[in-house]
Scaffold this motif. Sequence first.
Motif, PDB file in Angstrom:
ATOM      1  N   ALA A   1      39.887 -31.306  40.499  1.00 14.69           N
ATOM      2  CA  ALA A   1      40.031 -32.645  39.915  1.00 14.69           C
ATOM      3  C   ALA A   1      39.542 -33.710  40.898  1.00 14.69           C
ATOM      4  O   ALA A   1      38.864 -34.670  40.504  1.00 14.69           O
ATOM      5  N   GLU A   2      39.856 -33.539  42.167  1.00 17.35           N
ATOM      6  CA  GLU A   2      39.398 -34.486  43.189  1.00 17.35           C
ATOM      7  C   GLU A   2      37.871 -34.462  43.321  1.00 17.35           C
ATOM      8  O   GLU A   2      37.242 -35.503  43.476  1.00 17.35           O
ATOM      9  N   LEU A   3      37.286 -33.265  43.255  1.00 15.17           N
ATOM     10  CA  LEU A   3      35.824 -33.162  43.327  1.00 15.17           C
ATOM     11  C   LEU A   3      35.165 -33.854  42.132  1.00 15.17           C
ATOM     12  O   LEU A   3      34.152 -34.527  42.277  1.00 15.17           O
ATOM     13  N   LEU A   4      35.744 -33.659  40.949  1.00 11.22           N
ATOM     14  CA  LEU A   4      35.207 -34.307  39.751  1.00 11.22           C
ATOM     15  C   LEU A   4      35.283 -35.823  39.870  1.00 11.22           C
ATOM     16  O   LEU A   4      34.387 -36.527  39.411  1.00 11.22           O
ATOM     17  N   SER A   5      36.334 -36.325  40.498  1.00  5.77           N
ATOM     18  CA  SER A   5      36.451 -37.771  40.711  1.00  5.77           C
ATOM     19  C   SER A   5      35.455 -38.248  41.768  1.00  5.77           C
ATOM     20  O   SER A   5      34.979 -39.374  41.701  1.00  5.77           O
ATOM     21  N   HIS A   6      35.152 -37.384  42.727  1.00  2.00           N
ATOM     22  CA  HIS A   6      34.246 -37.735  43.828  1.00  2.00           C
ATOM     23  C   HIS A   6      32.780 -37.764  43.372  1.00  2.00           C
ATOM     24  O   HIS A   6      32.019 -38.639  43.773  1.00  2.00           O
ATOM     25  N   PHE A   7      32.403 -36.781  42.552  1.00  2.00           N
ATOM     26  CA  PHE A   7      31.014 -36.672  42.104  1.00  2.00           C
ATOM     27  C   PHE A   7      30.846 -37.258  40.703  1.00  2.00           C
ATOM     28  O   PHE A   7      31.808 -37.468  39.988  1.00  2.00           O
ATOM     29  N   SER A   8      29.613 -37.456  40.311  1.00  2.00           N
ATOM     30  CA  SER A   8      29.369 -38.036  38.989  1.00  2.00           C
ATOM     31  C   SER A   8      29.207 -36.987  37.893  1.00  2.00           C
ATOM     32  O   SER A   8      29.288 -37.319  36.718  1.00  2.00           O
ATOM     33  N   THR A   9      29.005 -35.719  38.257  1.00  2.00           N
ATOM     34  CA  THR A   9      28.836 -34.678  37.240  1.00  2.00           C
ATOM     35  C   THR A   9      29.616 -33.429  37.613  1.00  2.00           C
ATOM     36  O   THR A   9      29.890 -33.181  38.791  1.00  2.00           O
ATOM     37  N   ILE A  10      29.945 -32.650  36.612  1.00  2.00           N
ATOM     38  CA  ILE A  10      30.634 -31.378  36.863  1.00  2.00           C
ATOM     39  C   ILE A  10      29.695 -30.414  37.584  1.00  2.00           C
ATOM     40  O   ILE A  10      30.144 -29.598  38.385  1.00  2.00           O
TER      41      ILE A  10
END
Length: 170
Positions: free
Chosen positions: A90-99
Amino acid sequence: MSEESRIYVACLAAYNNGKLHGVWIDATDDIDDIQDQINEMLESSPEEDAEEWAIHDYEGYGSYRLSEYEGIESAHEIACFIEEHGEIAAELLSHFSTIYEAKKAMEENYAGCHESVADFAEELTTDTAEIPESLAFYIDYEKMGRDLELGGDIFTIETGYREVHIFWNH
Protein backbone atom coordinates in the motif's frame (compact mmCIF):
# COMPACT_ATOMS: atom_id res chain seq x y z
CA MET A 1 -2.57 -5.32 7.75
CA SER A 2 -5.09 -7.94 8.74
CA GLU A 3 -8.11 -6.18 7.27
CA GLU A 4 -9.46 -7.78 4.09
CA SER A 5 -9.60 -5.56 1.00
CA ARG A 6 -13.23 -4.75 0.30
CA ILE A 7 -15.01 -2.26 -1.90
CA TYR A 8 -18.48 -0.81 -1.42
CA VAL A 9 -20.11 -0.58 -4.82
CA ALA A 10 -23.15 1.69 -4.96
CA CYS A 11 -25.95 1.95 -7.50
CA LEU A 12 -25.73 5.46 -8.98
CA ALA A 13 -29.40 5.57 -10.04
CA ALA A 14 -30.46 4.98 -6.43
CA TYR A 15 -27.81 7.36 -5.10
CA ASN A 16 -28.92 10.15 -7.43
CA ASN A 17 -32.48 9.71 -6.12
CA GLY A 18 -31.42 9.96 -2.47
CA LYS A 19 -31.35 6.24 -1.73
CA LEU A 20 -28.43 4.21 -0.48
CA HIS A 21 -28.21 0.90 -2.30
CA GLY A 22 -24.99 -1.03 -2.67
CA VAL A 23 -22.98 -4.04 -1.61
CA TRP A 24 -19.62 -4.75 0.06
CA ILE A 25 -17.49 -7.00 -2.14
CA ASP A 26 -14.22 -8.80 -1.39
CA ALA A 27 -11.88 -7.11 -3.89
CA THR A 28 -9.65 -10.19 -4.06
CA ASP A 29 -12.49 -12.31 -5.46
CA ASP A 30 -12.28 -13.39 -9.09
CA ILE A 31 -13.14 -10.47 -11.40
CA ASP A 32 -16.10 -12.38 -12.89
CA ASP A 33 -17.45 -12.96 -9.37
CA ILE A 34 -17.07 -9.26 -8.57
CA GLN A 35 -18.93 -8.33 -11.75
CA ASP A 36 -21.68 -10.85 -10.92
CA GLN A 37 -22.11 -9.30 -7.47
CA ILE A 38 -22.32 -5.83 -9.02
CA ASN A 39 -24.91 -7.04 -11.54
CA GLU A 40 -26.99 -8.63 -8.75
CA MET A 41 -26.84 -5.39 -6.77
CA LEU A 42 -28.00 -3.39 -9.81
CA GLU A 43 -30.81 -5.86 -10.52
CA SER A 44 -32.10 -5.50 -6.96
CA SER A 45 -31.93 -1.70 -7.11
CA PRO A 46 -34.97 0.27 -5.94
CA GLU A 47 -34.62 2.21 -9.22
CA GLU A 48 -35.69 0.71 -12.52
CA ASP A 49 -33.12 0.14 -15.25
CA ALA A 50 -30.16 0.75 -12.94
CA GLU A 51 -26.94 0.36 -14.93
CA GLU A 52 -24.26 2.60 -13.48
CA TRP A 53 -22.23 2.05 -10.35
CA ALA A 54 -19.29 3.56 -8.51
CA ILE A 55 -17.01 2.60 -5.66
CA HIS A 56 -18.20 4.74 -2.73
CA ASP A 57 -16.07 3.23 0.03
CA TYR A 58 -13.29 0.74 0.61
CA GLU A 59 -11.38 -1.00 3.39
CA GLY A 60 -8.09 -2.82 3.60
CA TYR A 61 -6.14 -0.68 1.13
CA GLY A 62 -3.91 0.87 3.79
CA SER A 63 -2.54 4.27 2.82
CA TYR A 64 -3.53 3.83 -0.83
CA ARG A 65 -6.50 6.00 -1.87
CA LEU A 66 -8.84 4.16 -4.21
CA SER A 67 -10.81 6.36 -6.61
CA GLU A 68 -14.59 6.05 -6.80
CA TYR A 69 -14.14 5.65 -10.56
CA GLU A 70 -11.48 2.96 -10.24
CA GLY A 71 -12.35 0.00 -12.45
CA ILE A 72 -12.93 -3.37 -10.87
CA GLU A 73 -9.87 -4.80 -12.64
CA SER A 74 -7.67 -2.13 -11.10
CA ALA A 75 -9.30 -2.40 -7.63
CA HIS A 76 -8.84 -6.17 -7.82
CA GLU A 77 -5.20 -6.02 -8.94
CA ILE A 78 -4.34 -3.51 -6.22
CA ALA A 79 -6.15 -5.57 -3.55
CA CYS A 80 -4.29 -8.73 -4.59
CA PHE A 81 -0.94 -6.90 -4.51
CA ILE A 82 -1.68 -5.60 -1.00
CA GLU A 83 -2.89 -9.02 0.15
CA GLU A 84 0.35 -10.61 -1.11
CA HIS A 85 2.80 -8.06 0.33
CA GLY A 86 0.92 -6.34 3.16
CA GLU A 87 1.27 -2.75 4.30
CA ILE A 88 4.46 -2.14 2.33
CA ALA A 89 2.51 -2.70 -0.91
CA ALA A 90 0.00 0.00 0.00
CA GLU A 91 2.87 2.38 0.80
CA LEU A 92 4.55 1.58 -2.53
CA LEU A 93 1.30 2.26 -4.39
CA SER A 94 1.07 5.62 -2.64
CA HIS A 95 4.72 6.35 -3.48
CA PHE A 96 4.53 5.49 -7.19
CA SER A 97 2.03 6.58 -9.80
CA THR A 98 1.27 3.11 -11.20
CA ILE A 99 0.89 -0.43 -9.91
CA TYR A 100 3.45 -1.48 -12.53
CA GLU A 101 6.11 0.69 -10.86
CA ALA A 102 5.12 -0.53 -7.38
CA LYS A 103 5.32 -4.18 -8.45
CA LYS A 104 8.67 -3.60 -10.15
CA ALA A 105 10.08 -1.98 -7.01
CA MET A 106 8.87 -4.89 -4.87
CA GLU A 107 10.09 -7.61 -7.23
CA GLU A 108 13.34 -6.15 -8.51
CA ASN A 109 14.56 -3.42 -6.16
CA TYR A 110 13.57 -4.54 -2.65
CA ALA A 111 16.60 -4.84 -0.38
CA GLY A 112 14.68 -5.93 2.72
CA CYS A 113 13.38 -4.64 6.02
CA HIS A 114 15.89 -3.30 8.53
CA GLU A 115 15.75 -1.59 11.89
CA SER A 116 17.41 1.48 10.37
CA VAL A 117 19.23 2.69 7.28
CA ALA A 118 22.43 2.44 9.32
CA ASP A 119 21.79 -1.27 9.89
CA PHE A 120 21.32 -1.69 6.14
CA ALA A 121 24.59 0.17 5.45
CA GLU A 122 26.40 -2.04 7.95
CA GLU A 123 24.98 -5.24 6.47
CA LEU A 124 25.80 -4.09 2.94
CA THR A 125 29.37 -3.22 3.96
CA THR A 126 30.10 -6.40 5.89
CA ASP A 127 28.56 -8.57 3.15
CA THR A 128 30.65 -6.99 0.39
CA ALA A 129 33.96 -6.17 2.08
CA GLU A 130 36.35 -7.58 4.65
CA ILE A 131 36.64 -4.99 7.42
CA PRO A 132 39.78 -5.26 9.53
CA GLU A 133 38.87 -5.45 13.22
CA SER A 134 41.19 -2.53 13.97
CA LEU A 135 39.13 -0.25 11.64
CA ALA A 136 35.61 -1.49 12.41
CA PHE A 137 35.18 0.96 15.31
CA TYR A 138 35.84 3.95 13.04
CA ILE A 139 33.16 3.21 10.44
CA ASP A 140 30.10 5.45 10.77
CA TYR A 141 27.21 3.42 9.35
CA GLU A 142 24.69 6.16 10.12
CA LYS A 143 26.53 8.57 7.83
CA MET A 144 26.93 5.85 5.19
CA GLY A 145 23.18 5.18 5.29
CA ARG A 146 22.38 8.87 5.07
CA ASP A 147 24.72 9.19 2.07
CA LEU A 148 22.97 6.25 0.36
CA GLU A 149 19.63 8.04 0.76
CA LEU A 150 20.82 11.55 -0.08
CA GLY A 151 22.82 10.28 -3.03
CA GLY A 152 19.70 8.71 -4.50
CA ASP A 153 21.01 5.16 -4.37
CA ILE A 154 18.10 4.00 -2.19
CA PHE A 155 14.69 5.13 -1.00
CA THR A 156 13.02 4.02 2.18
CA ILE A 157 9.52 3.43 3.45
CA GLU A 158 8.89 3.18 7.18
CA THR A 159 5.95 1.01 8.20
CA GLY A 160 6.50 1.06 11.94
CA TYR A 161 8.96 1.50 14.76
CA ARG A 162 12.29 0.06 13.61
CA GLU A 163 10.72 -1.19 10.35
CA VAL A 164 12.52 0.50 7.48
CA HIS A 165 12.01 -1.05 4.06
CA ILE A 166 14.90 -0.34 1.71
CA PHE A 167 14.60 -0.15 -2.08
CA TRP A 168 17.33 0.39 -4.65
CA ASN A 169 16.79 3.26 -7.08
CA HIS A 170 17.65 1.63 -10.40
